[in-house]
Structure formats: structure tokens, C-alpha cells
Design a protein around this motif. Structure first.
Motif, PDB file in Angstrom:
ATOM      1  N   CYS A  29      71.127  59.678  65.701  1.00 10.82           N
ATOM      2  CA  CYS A  29      70.550  59.973  64.383  1.00 10.82           C
ATOM      3  C   CYS A  29      71.525  60.730  63.480  1.00 10.82           C
ATOM      4  N   ARG A  30      72.604  61.267  64.077  1.00  8.10           N
ATOM      5  CA  ARG A  30      73.569  62.044  63.287  1.00  8.10           C
ATOM      6  C   ARG A  30      74.872  61.289  63.026  1.00  8.10           C
ATOM      7  N   ARG A  73      73.671  54.538  62.689  1.00  3.38           N
ATOM      8  CA  ARG A  73      72.754  55.663  62.557  1.00  3.38           C
ATOM      9  C   ARG A  73      71.303  55.197  62.600  1.00  3.38           C
TER      10      ARG A  73
END
Length: 491
Positions: free
Chosen positions: A61-62, A69
């Protein structure tokens, strides 16, 4: 005359038990343990698959690259798509396990593990991530079917419970291993580490035997005797065990057909296996694990990564305790104690959410926004959530975690093991997917407190079902268990 005739079956049964006991006294278990170790690398791989998403999703997610992502919805699918692959794997495993055998099925299922993690390691977009997860899920579904069968058919009744319980023990060990490795490794290197157990399993299984039950079902008696010599040691003659297995197979008849569903030796174990798998998912295990991180945060455990390792460690410890107790205490006792512990703990969770509600005024009120705990309950309630979670995880690990998989591997006759186990695995993974995906809707309809009280009621039904319907299989050969369902006394 009539009295003498009536006593003969009992005498024969006693003599048979004495002969069986004498035979088992000569057995050496060293190579059986080796074969079990090779097989349970499959469940270890399965555990790494289940545990992989927890440390990997925050990394994914980062990622700066928008092709890789994950947003919250994509992350949800990355975590849950494994269950879809596993359900398909259960169907695939049931189709091939009776055709190519337990050993080859187990070796082949190592390949989608390795390919799936390789695709994740080299992923360049979301679809490669999803494909890798589906492949590792597919392998997990096959593993959850074939490994219990392989171990059950290799083992004898004195150690079968302990050996079978190692399946769930290795699953939770794999989950803990993924959590610990995730503290130090990024998502690509974590996938590299996760691919090691299936590769090792593939190598070791090359040197392990096929199960005697499958070999005899294929008319390969000489190979079955060689397998038994390997598994039982040089002092135990395999002829007697071969003859006993063959006799049970003759009693079962030929290939499986629709008419066999009228046979109590088929429909009774099938019903018990399916209901046990359904009840395992209705205990609320996924809900507890869903809330675990937030509960630790409310109890002022700031490092949620370490908290998940603590939860996994509790599972490992008490699953190991269950493995040690399984052949001593028996399946029914552990299932009953497990169900009682989970019923109490989920009821207490309901009380926790009821008391934590800001609108609490003597009656429970809906939590407005389901999801990770968004409330700020009074600090003196944190102990209640932690105690409830600890009791639940302990109870689940002692009984309803490992035992349904063990019982599934024991109760089906040889000719129905592939189909019966496939339906059980499909039920388990389908239920897991449905419960996970509908959990938010359930909390909307019943509130968080009501949802956990519903789980408590399901756990109470588990106890009732165990006491009245689940047979005790401790200390019984597979042939004796099958005779029990048919209402026949087996020596």
C-alpha cells in the motif's frame, strides 16, 4: 448353544485386539515420523500463504509505483482471493487424489506454491500479484485435503491423533513464521522465504512411500508391503496389516456410485465432516483475528506487528498442546472443552462491545461503523477484550482448529476419501470466504455485540453437535472407524 454363539464375536474381538496390540508393540515409528515431517512441510507452506498478506499488504500500500500500489479495496482482494483458489484446490485435489495417489498429489501441489510465489516475487502489476495469490491458494486447498489423508493412511492408531494434529500445528507455525519474517523483510524477500518450505517438501517427498491403503486399492500388494516395512520398521510383519486393510476394502465394495449415498458408511461420515467444517468457520475465528490488531492497540500495545506475532505464538503453543493430548484425551473431549471456551469468550466479547458503546445505557446499541474498533472505551475495559481473545484463541487451538481436519482424514472409507474430503475442504473454504465477506453486513444488521453473541450461540451448538454426533476415534484403526458407521463390530 445360543449363549456360546453369542459370545464368539466378543471373544474374536478380544483376540483381535490382543493380536493388534502385540503387532503395534513391535512397530518402530522413526521413519513414520520422517514421512510425516516431509508431508507437513505442505501445511507449513499453507501457513506462510495465509500469513503472507498481513505483513505484505502495508508494504504494497506504500509502494510509489502506481502499477503496484494497492488501495484498500485491492488490498482486501489480495488478502481474500486465496480462499477462492483454495476452494478450487479442494475440488482439484478430490479429483486427482484417488487417481494418481496421495504422494504424487502432494508433490504436484508443491509446484503452484513455487510458481505462485515466483510470480509475486517478479510482479510488475496488480494482476500478477492476484495470480500469484490464486496459485498459492490453489496449492493450499490441495494441501489441506491430501496431507491429512496421507498422514492418516500412513499412521497407526497409537500415534495417528498426534501425527494428524501436526497439520494444524504447522499451519499456525507457518503463519507465525510469516509474521516474524515480515518484521525484517520486504514483501518480495518475504515471498522468497515463503517459497522455501514447498521446495524442500518436493525434494523430501521423492524419498517417501505411497500410502498402503492407496496401493492396496490399486491391487499393488507387494508395494504396499514395502511401504509398511518402511513405515513400521523391520520387526513388524506387514502381512497382517495388509490383510486387515484388504478385508475392510472388500466389505466396502467397489467404486463409488450415487446409490452409495444410502449407505450409512458413506452418508454419516460425509454429514459429520461437512458440518464440522461449517461449524469451524462459524466459531468466529476470522472475526477475532480481524479485531486482534485493534484490541491490542486499545490495550496500549503500540507495535501492532509484534502483537500479531504474540497472537500467532499463542496459537502455536496450544496447537502443540492439542497434538500431545489428542491420543490421550481423545477428540470429543478436546472438541467439547474447545467449544465451551469459545462460547464463553465470544459471549464476553459481546459484553465488551456492549459496554464499550458510547450510547450504552443499560441495553446494547449498534456500533455505527463496523470495521477495526473505532471506539474509545474506558481503559478498564481493555483487560476484558484481551482476556476474551486469549481464551478464544486458546480454545480454538486446543480443539476446533486441528480436530476437524484430523477427523475428516479418519472417518471416510478408502473409496470415498477423495470425494468426501473434497466436499469437506470445499465447505470449509467457501464458508471462510462467505463469513469474511459478509462480516461487515452482519455487524450492520446485528451490531458488534449481537454478532459476537451469535458466534457464541454457534459455539454452543458445536458442543451439542460434538457430544451427540461426533464419534470418538481415539485408539481405533481406520477399519474400526468405518465399521462403526456401518453398525458392524470390527476386531
Amino acid at each position: 448353544m445360543d449363549r456360546d454363539e453369542a459370545s464368539r464375536p466378543l471373544l474374536g474381538s478380544d483376540e483381535g485386539e490382543l493380536e493388534r496390540s502385540s503387532y503395534l508393540d513391535k512397530v518402530k515409528n522413526g521413519k513414520l515420523y520422517l514421512a510425516t515431517f516431509a508431508a507437513i512441510l505442505g501445511p507449513l507452506s499453507f501457513g506462510f500463504v495465509l500469513g503472507y498478506s498481513s505483513p505484505a499488504i502495508p508494504d504494497l500500500c506504500r509502494i510509489p509505483d502506481p502499477r503496484m500500489r494497492l488501495d484498500p479495496e485491492e488490498a482486501s482482494w489480495f488478502g481474500s482471493v486465496v480462499t477462492i483458489g483454495a476452494a478450487l484446490g479442494g475440488l482439484l485435489g478430490g479429483a486427482v487424489v484417488d487417481k494418481i495417489g496421495r504422494k504424487l498429489t502432494l508433490m504436484f501441489c508443491a509446484m503452484p506454491y513455487i510458481f505462485g510465489f515466483t510470480i509475486i516475487i517478479t510482479a510488475q502489476n496488480h494482476w500478477m500479484l492476484y495470480l500469484g495469490r490464486i496459485l498459492t491458494g490453489l496449492a493450499s486447498g490441495v494441501t489441506s485435503l491430501v496431507v491429512p489423508l496421507y498422514i492418516s493412511e500412513m499412521s497407526h492408531e497409537r500415534v495417528r491423533g498426534t501425527m494428524g494434529s501436526c497439520v494444524q500445528l504447522m499451519v499456525v507455525t507457518g503463519i507465525m513464521g510469516a509474521y516474524i519474517a515480515g518484521l525484517f523483510l520486504g514483501w518480495r524477500w518475504l515471498a522468497v522465504v515463503s517459497s522455501v518450505p514447498p521446495a524442500l517438501m518436493l525434494v523430501l517427498m521423492c524419498f517417501m512411500p505411497e500410502t498402503p491403503h492407496f496401493l492396496l486399492s490399486q491391487g499393488r500388494r507387494a508395494e504396499a508391503q514395502e511401504a509398511l516395512r518402511f513405515l513400521r520398521g523391520p520387526d513388524a510383519s506387514p502381512e497382517e496389516e495388509c490383510a486387515r486393510i484388504e478385508g475392510a476394502m472388500e466389505d466396502q465394495g467397489g467404486s463409488l456410485g450415487w446409490s452409495d449415498l444410502k449407505d450409512p458408511g458413506i452418508y454419516k461420515p460425509l454429514a459429520i465432516g461437512i458440518v464440522m467444517m461449517l461449524f469451524q468457520q462459524l466459531t468466529g475465528i476470522n472475526a477475532i483475528m480481524f479485531y486482534a490488531e485493534s484490541i491490542f492497540e486499545k490495550a496500549h500495545f503500540k507495535n501492532s506487528d509484534v502483537a500479531t506475532v504474540i497472537v500467532a505464538s499463542i496459537q502455536v503453543v496450544f496447537t502443540a498442546v492439542a497434538a500431545l493430548l489428542m491420543d490421550r484425551a481423545g477428540r470429543k473431549l478436546l472438541l467439547t472443552l474447545s467449544g465451551v471456551a469459545m462460547a464463553i469468550s465470544t459471549a464476553l466479547f459481546g459484553v465488551y462491545f456492549w459496554l464499550a458503546s458510547p450510547q450504552h445505557s443499560g441495553h446494547w446499541v449498534a456500533m455505527e461503523t463496523p470495521g477495526p474498533i473505532s471506539l474509545d472505551p474506558q481503559p478498564d475495559l481493555a483487560w476484558l477484550a484481551l482476556a476474551s481473545m486469549g481464551l478464544f484463541i486458546t480454545g480454538f487451538a486446543l480443539g476446533w482448529g486441528p480436530t476437524p481436519w484430523l477427523v475428516m482424514s479418519e472417518i471416510f472409507p478408502t473409496r470415498a476419501r477423495g470425494l468426501g474430503s473434497s466436499l469437506c475442504v470445499l465447505t470449509n473454504w467457501s464458508s471462510a470466504f462467505i463469513v469474511t465477506k459478509t462480516f461487515h453486513n452482519l455487524m450492520d444488521a446485528l451490531t458488534s455485540a449481537g454478532t459476537f453473541w451469535l458466534f457464541s450461540g454457534m459455539c454452543a451448538l458445536n458442543v451439542f453437535f460434538t457430544i451427540f454426533f461426533v464419534p470418538e476415534t481415539k485408539g481405533k484403526s481406520l477399519e474400526q472407524i468405518q465399521a462403526h458407521f456401518k453398525g458392524v463390530r470390527h476386531s
